[in-house]
Scaffold this motif. Sequence first.
Motif, PDB file in Angstrom:
ATOM      1  N   GLU A   5       2.743  -1.641  -5.509  1.00 11.50           N
ATOM      2  CA  GLU A   5       3.024  -0.187  -6.824  1.00 11.50           C
ATOM      3  C   GLU A   5       2.102   1.116  -5.724  1.00 11.50           C
ATOM      4  O   GLU A   5       3.484   1.962  -6.390  1.00 11.50           O
ATOM      5  CB  GLU A   5       2.210   0.273  -8.331  1.00 11.50           C
ATOM      6  CG  GLU A   5       3.158  -1.947  -9.085  1.00 11.50           C
ATOM      7  CD  GLU A   5       1.910  -2.675  -7.981  1.00 11.50           C
ATOM      8  OE1 GLU A   5       0.958  -2.691  -8.059  1.00 11.50           O
ATOM      9  OE2 GLU A   5       2.629  -3.748  -8.701  1.00 11.50           O
ATOM     10  N   HIS A   6       2.069   1.176  -4.735  1.00 15.87           N
ATOM     11  CA  HIS A   6       1.522   2.590  -4.169  1.00 15.87           C
ATOM     12  C   HIS A   6       1.475   1.870  -2.855  1.00 15.87           C
ATOM     13  O   HIS A   6       0.137   1.280  -2.551  1.00 15.87           O
ATOM     14  CB  HIS A   6      -0.303   2.621  -4.401  1.00 15.87           C
ATOM     15  CG  HIS A   6      -0.566   4.109  -3.691  1.00 15.87           C
ATOM     16  ND1 HIS A   6       0.242   5.455  -4.379  1.00 15.87           N
ATOM     17  CD2 HIS A   6      -1.469   3.728  -3.314  1.00 15.87           C
ATOM     18  CE1 HIS A   6      -0.774   6.305  -3.640  1.00 15.87           C
ATOM     19  NE2 HIS A   6      -1.313   5.295  -3.314  1.00 15.87           N
ATOM     20  N   CYS A   7       2.604   2.832  -2.203  1.00 20.46           N
ATOM     21  CA  CYS A   7       2.368   2.373  -0.330  1.00 20.46           C
ATOM     22  C   CYS A   7       2.700   3.636  -0.078  1.00 20.46           C
ATOM     23  O   CYS A   7       4.216   3.357   0.190  1.00 20.46           O
ATOM     24  CB  CYS A   7       3.452   1.243  -0.597  1.00 20.46           C
ATOM     25  SG  CYS A   7       3.876   0.710   0.989  1.00 20.46           S
ATOM     26  N   PRO A   8       1.958   4.318  -0.318  1.00 20.47           N
ATOM     27  CA  PRO A   8       1.819   5.512   0.692  1.00 20.47           C
ATOM     28  C   PRO A   8       2.358   5.317   2.126  1.00 20.47           C
ATOM     29  O   PRO A   8       2.407   4.746   2.777  1.00 20.47           O
ATOM     30  CB  PRO A   8       0.906   6.728   0.163  1.00 20.47           C
ATOM     31  CG  PRO A   8      -0.506   5.234   0.762  1.00 20.47           C
ATOM     32  CD  PRO A   8       0.457   3.997   0.298  1.00 20.47           C
TER      33      PRO A   8
END
Length: 178
Positions: free
Chosen positions: A34-37
Amino acid sequence: AQVLDAYERLVDALDYNQIPLQLELATEIWVSQEHCPNITPEMTYPNTNWFLLEFSVDEHPEIMNKLLQRYADAGFLPVIAHPERYLALQDAPIIARDWVEKGWGVQVNRDSLLGLLGKNCYYCADFMLRQGWVNLISSDAHWVSQRNTDWTDAWETLYEQYGPRRIKQCVKENPTKI
């Protein structure tokens, strides 16, 4: 912005007080499905394409591999923080072998190797280190009250268990290369 401001103030204070210590700014990056910067040069170890990332302890190995490969395909080299704490690696530590073979970094915590983070973390970290699947050992000192940077008591134990050559390689030589 707050971190950068604090870093600059600390560097200025060292310079003003003529303390010959060179600091570099880097960070550990939390990554999940969900959080893949997107990684930028400011997020890497200074003047390199290496960056430190961390997964949730219960992240699925397929997701980890997919995200790691995405970063590698973009030209960045991941250093995977404390994989011995990931449930998937506790069940199948051979995953770390694949990461090392791809040229990625595997960094275990000193406290895991000392048995201070529980038996599952110890067994996993110990096995990976003995297999040669660990490149780095760190203190993971986010909070000095819980995890400190004092290696005084750790050296003797780690030297005895793994040999001074292997420990120096993981604590000094490999980090210097990165």
